[in-house]
Design a protein around this motif. Structure first.
Motif, PDB file in Angstrom:
ATOM      1  N   GLY A  10       0.792  -1.381   0.056  1.00  0.00           N
ATOM      2  CA  GLY A  10      -0.070  -0.132   0.072  1.00  0.00           C
ATOM      3  C   GLY A  10       0.926   1.379   0.020  1.00  0.00           C
ATOM      4  N   PHE A  11      -0.082   2.415  -0.261  1.00  0.00           N
ATOM      5  CA  PHE A  11       0.882   3.725  -0.153  1.00  0.00           C
ATOM      6  C   PHE A  11       1.736   4.102   1.130  1.00  0.00           C
ATOM      7  CE2 PHE A  11      -0.081   8.501   0.091  1.00  0.00           C
ATOM      8  CZ  PHE A  11       1.269   8.961  -0.132  1.00  0.00           C
ATOM      9  N   LEU A  12       1.143   3.900   2.269  1.00  0.00           N
ATOM     10  CA  LEU A  12       1.866   4.116   3.284  1.00  0.00           C
ATOM     11  C   LEU A  12       2.738   2.775   3.767  1.00  0.00           C
ATOM     12  CD1 LEU A  12       2.291   5.975   5.820  1.00  0.00           C
ATOM     13  CD2 LEU A  12       0.103   5.138   6.949  1.00  0.00           C
ATOM     14  N   GLY A  13       2.390   1.604   3.577  1.00  0.00           N
ATOM     15  CA  GLY A  13       3.015   0.427   4.018  1.00  0.00           C
ATOM     16  C   GLY A  13       4.292   0.589   3.111  1.00  0.00           C
ATOM     17  N   LEU A  14       4.490   0.884   2.081  1.00  0.00           N
ATOM     18  CA  LEU A  14       5.715   0.895   1.069  1.00  0.00           C
ATOM     19  C   LEU A  14       6.694   1.928   1.874  1.00  0.00           C
ATOM     20  CD1 LEU A  14       7.640   0.829  -1.464  1.00  0.00           C
ATOM     21  CD2 LEU A  14       6.237   2.671  -2.338  1.00  0.00           C
ATOM     22  N   HIS A  15       5.977   3.197   2.243  1.00  0.00           N
ATOM     23  CA  HIS A  15       7.200   4.234   2.931  1.00  0.00           C
ATOM     24  C   HIS A  15       7.454   3.503   4.275  1.00  0.00           C
ATOM     25  CE1 HIS A  15       6.847   6.958  -0.330  1.00  0.00           C
ATOM     26  NE2 HIS A  15       5.620   6.872  -0.776  1.00  0.00           N
ATOM     27  N   VAL A  16       6.555   3.135   4.910  1.00  0.00           N
ATOM     28  CA  VAL A  16       6.897   2.409   6.507  1.00  0.00           C
ATOM     29  C   VAL A  16       8.201   1.351   6.123  1.00  0.00           C
ATOM     30  CG1 VAL A  16       6.136   1.208   8.387  1.00  0.00           C
ATOM     31  CG2 VAL A  16       4.716   3.142   7.484  1.00  0.00           C
ATOM     32  N   TYR A 178      -0.354  12.529   1.342  1.00  0.00           N
ATOM     33  CA  TYR A 178      -0.042  12.549   0.036  1.00  0.00           C
ATOM     34  C   TYR A 178       1.489  12.388  -0.334  1.00  0.00           C
ATOM     35  CZ  TYR A 178       2.360  17.182   0.634  1.00  0.00           C
ATOM     36  OH  TYR A 178       3.052  17.899   1.207  1.00  0.00           O
ATOM     37  N   GLY A 179       1.875  12.195  -1.587  1.00  0.00           N
ATOM     38  CA  GLY A 179       3.355  12.073  -1.746  1.00  0.00           C
ATOM     39  C   GLY A 179       3.490  10.994  -3.042  1.00  0.00           C
ATOM     40  N   PRO A 180       4.513  10.562  -3.442  1.00  0.00           N
ATOM     41  CA  PRO A 180       4.968   9.674  -4.334  1.00  0.00           C
ATOM     42  C   PRO A 180       4.402   8.473  -4.082  1.00  0.00           C
ATOM     43  CG  PRO A 180       6.935  10.997  -3.878  1.00  0.00           C
ATOM     44  CD  PRO A 180       5.829  11.481  -2.648  1.00  0.00           C
ATOM     45  N   VAL A 209     -10.779  24.320   3.260  1.00  0.00           N
ATOM     46  CA  VAL A 209      -9.541  24.165   3.641  1.00  0.00           C
ATOM     47  C   VAL A 209      -9.368  22.692   4.087  1.00  0.00           C
ATOM     48  CG1 VAL A 209      -7.727  24.721   5.465  1.00  0.00           C
ATOM     49  CG2 VAL A 209      -9.342  26.398   4.506  1.00  0.00           C
ATOM     50  N   VAL A 210      -8.290  22.102   3.678  1.00  0.00           N
ATOM     51  CA  VAL A 210      -7.885  20.635   4.109  1.00  0.00           C
ATOM     52  C   VAL A 210      -6.523  20.560   4.775  1.00  0.00           C
ATOM     53  CG1 VAL A 210      -9.281  19.736   2.079  1.00  0.00           C
ATOM     54  CG2 VAL A 210      -6.711  20.193   1.822  1.00  0.00           C
ATOM     55  N   ARG A 211      -6.336  19.381   5.550  1.00  0.00           N
ATOM     56  CA  ARG A 211      -5.191  19.119   5.943  1.00  0.00           C
ATOM     57  C   ARG A 211      -4.424  17.845   5.280  1.00  0.00           C
ATOM     58  NH1 ARG A 211      -4.589  21.692  10.813  1.00  0.00           N
ATOM     59  NH2 ARG A 211      -6.851  22.326  12.048  1.00  0.00           N
ATOM     60  N   LEU A 212      -3.155  18.320   4.902  1.00  0.00           N
ATOM     61  CA  LEU A 212      -2.488  17.239   4.333  1.00  0.00           C
ATOM     62  C   LEU A 212      -1.280  17.004   5.145  1.00  0.00           C
ATOM     63  CD1 LEU A 212      -2.652  18.725   0.743  1.00  0.00           C
ATOM     64  CD2 LEU A 212      -3.761  16.868   1.525  1.00  0.00           C
ATOM     65  N   ALA A 213      -0.740  15.731   4.943  1.00  0.00           N
ATOM     66  CA  ALA A 213       0.585  15.313   5.613  1.00  0.00           C
ATOM     67  C   ALA A 213       1.353  14.599   4.466  1.00  0.00           C
ATOM     68  CB  ALA A 213       0.387  14.388   6.585  1.00  0.00           C
ATOM     69  N   PHE A 214       2.684  14.711   4.156  1.00  0.00           N
ATOM     70  CA  PHE A 214       3.507  14.191   3.393  1.00  0.00           C
ATOM     71  C   PHE A 214       3.895  12.791   3.835  1.00  0.00           C
ATOM     72  CE2 PHE A 214       7.742  13.635   1.143  1.00  0.00           C
ATOM     73  CZ  PHE A 214       7.087  13.860   0.003  1.00  0.00           C
ATOM     74  N   VAL A 215       3.791  11.968   2.906  1.00  0.00           N
ATOM     75  CA  VAL A 215       3.792  10.563   3.102  1.00  0.00           C
ATOM     76  C   VAL A 215       4.935  10.042   4.007  1.00  0.00           C
ATOM     77  CG1 VAL A 215       4.930   9.725   0.855  1.00  0.00           C
ATOM     78  CG2 VAL A 215       3.596   8.154   2.410  1.00  0.00           C
ATOM     79  N   GLU A 216       6.163  10.704   3.695  1.00  0.00           N
ATOM     80  CA  GLU A 216       7.603  10.505   4.455  1.00  0.00           C
ATOM     81  C   GLU A 216       7.449  10.837   5.802  1.00  0.00           C
ATOM     82  OE1 GLU A 216      10.921  11.562   1.970  1.00  0.00           O
ATOM     83  OE2 GLU A 216      10.448  10.265   0.350  1.00  0.00           O
ATOM     84  N   ASP A 217       6.956  12.114   6.224  1.00  0.00           N
ATOM     85  CA  ASP A 217       6.650  12.420   7.687  1.00  0.00           C
ATOM     86  C   ASP A 217       5.808  11.550   8.157  1.00  0.00           C
ATOM     87  OD1 ASP A 217       8.201  14.758   6.572  1.00  0.00           O
ATOM     88  OD2 ASP A 217       6.557  15.960   6.413  1.00  0.00           O
ATOM     89  N   VAL A 218       4.670  11.003   7.644  1.00  0.00           N
ATOM     90  CA  VAL A 218       3.956  10.228   8.356  1.00  0.00           C
ATOM     91  C   VAL A 218       4.656   8.796   8.718  1.00  0.00           C
ATOM     92  CG1 VAL A 218       1.730   8.818   8.256  1.00  0.00           C
ATOM     93  CG2 VAL A 218       1.843  11.277   7.189  1.00  0.00           C
ATOM     94  N   ALA A 219       5.225   8.179   7.557  1.00  0.00           N
ATOM     95  CA  ALA A 219       6.151   7.005   7.711  1.00  0.00           C
ATOM     96  C   ALA A 219       7.023   7.066   9.031  1.00  0.00           C
ATOM     97  CB  ALA A 219       6.739   6.878   6.646  1.00  0.00           C
ATOM     98  N   ALA A 220       7.729   8.287   8.895  1.00  0.00           N
ATOM     99  CA  ALA A 220       8.734   8.432  10.044  1.00  0.00           C
ATOM    100  C   ALA A 220       8.022   8.673  11.489  1.00  0.00           C
ATOM    101  CB  ALA A 220       9.270   9.936   9.661  1.00  0.00           C
ATOM    102  N   ALA A 294       7.804  17.748   8.746  1.00  0.00           N
ATOM    103  CA  ALA A 294       9.078  18.133   8.386  1.00  0.00           C
ATOM    104  C   ALA A 294       9.248  18.571   7.118  1.00  0.00           C
ATOM    105  CB  ALA A 294      10.285  17.158   8.553  1.00  0.00           C
ATOM    106  N   THR A 295       8.109  18.452   6.161  1.00  0.00           N
ATOM    107  CA  THR A 295       8.311  18.541   4.811  1.00  0.00           C
ATOM    108  C   THR A 295       7.111  19.765   4.583  1.00  0.00           C
ATOM    109  OG1 THR A 295       8.772  16.467   4.186  1.00  0.00           O
ATOM    110  CG2 THR A 295       8.031  17.902   2.410  1.00  0.00           C
TER     111      THR A 295
END
Length: 324
Positions: A10-16, A178-180, A209-220, A294-295
């Motif tokens: 998955g999107f987040l699984g890959l980055h974790v 969001y992110g790659p 207005v929306v709230r977004l978090a970059f995927v690498e920040d979330v994985a970290a 961080a991003t």
């Protein structure tokens, strides 16, 4: 010693998984590569991991007790941490509630039983709970009530296992990530697809207005949480970690950033917000973030677009206005 990551394709699984591998952890991945969205995208993510040193993969459904039992016979003795991301949400679930219950609750319960009986070295279970409503949700609808009940059930089950069997757990609430390598139905992906194809955008009125978090920040943040389990000697070693209260971004600014990076300006059409949009928009009383991103949004969107151009390096078909 190793970390089990469910939903690893998955999107987040890959980055974790990549974050864990980058610091030398052994990662054991499980994913059933289902068709909730394009399986080819999941397979492409998985190819980034296959062949990496200290990574192993088995295809299977974490909601299947027989599969997990067989997997644990070979691998369970070395697992010290679990990151459970396999219970993702599919847009076909509103008309398939049984599938949603199986994926969200049955899978979670089977995994809790695995942690109790088959992972003797386990120090910490981290699992993600999406607190963001689907766009079609609105207060009082059957879908919204069902999703709230499922979120509550996940927490109740987790707390029960934490208290009764001393299994340290962290439940993470997520914002829009969001992110790659993002999902095709994600907000930034839908916007980028439309802009790249030159399609008009149908946007909600009122300066949403929306709230977004970059995927690498979330994985970290997830990896950091994994390193810090609740004390198993406490009354209930279970905690909630809110990563949803991220920095707000106006929809119009998000579209502008994507247009700048894609080098394409499209027509905007403004209309009434769809049912449930208010629930998905920024809550003025939202809590402060547990972890500051961080991003910056400008950097995150630029990196997302680089991937989008590479992965979807073709002219997207013209179509009607893309509603959000």
């Amino acid at each position: 010693m190793s970390v089990l990551v469910t939903g690893v394709a998955g999107f987040l699984g890959l980055h974790v998984a990549e974050a864990l591998l980058a610091r030398g952890e052994a990662v054991l991945g499980i994913d059933d590569l289902n068709a909730a969205y394009d399986p080819a995208l999941k397979e492409a993510r998985l190819r980034r991991l296959l062949g990496r040193e200290r990574f192993g993969f088995v295809r299977g459904d974490v909601g299947d007790p027989a599969f997990l039992d067989g997997w644990a016979t070979q691998h369970g003795g070395d697992v010290t941490g679990v990151v459970h991301l396999a219970a993702g949400r599919s847009r076909k679930h509103p008309s398939h509630p049984r599938e949603e219950v199986h994926q969200r609750i049955a899978g979670h319960l089977v995994l809790l039983a695995l942690c109790r009986h088959r992972l003797p070295q386990l120090r910490h279970l981290v699992h993600a709970e999406s607190g963001l409503p689907l766009p079609e949700d609105s207060d009082g609808t059957a879908g919204a009530r069902r999703r709230k009940a499922l979120r509550d059930a996940e927490i109740i089950l987790g707390r029960a296992y934490a208290r009764l069997y001393r299994i340290p757990q962290t439940c993470i609430r997520l914002a829009r990530v969001y992110g790659p390598w993002s999902r095709p139905d994600a907000l930034c992906q839908a916007l980028a697809d439309a802009i790249a194809a030159g399609r008009p955008l149908l946007l909600p009125e009122g300066g949403q207005v929306v709230r977004l978090a970059f995927v690498e920040d979330v994985a970290a943040a997830i990896v950091s949480a994994l390193d810090d389990p609740p004390d198993p000697r406490s009354g209930t070693p279970y905690r909630l970690l809110d990563l949803a209260a991220t920095e707000p971004v106006e929809m119009a600014r998000l579209v502008s950033l994507l247009e700048d990076e894609l080098g394409q300006v499209v027509e905007k059409r403004w209309g009434p917000a769809p049912p449930g949009a208010a629930a998905a928009a920024l809550d003025d009383g939202a809590a402060a973030p547990d972890r500051r991103p961080a991003t910056r949004i400008e950097e995150g969107i630029a990196r997302f677009v680089v991937w989008h151009r590479k992965h979807y390096g073709r002219t997207l078909e013209e179509g009607r206005a893309a509603p959000l």
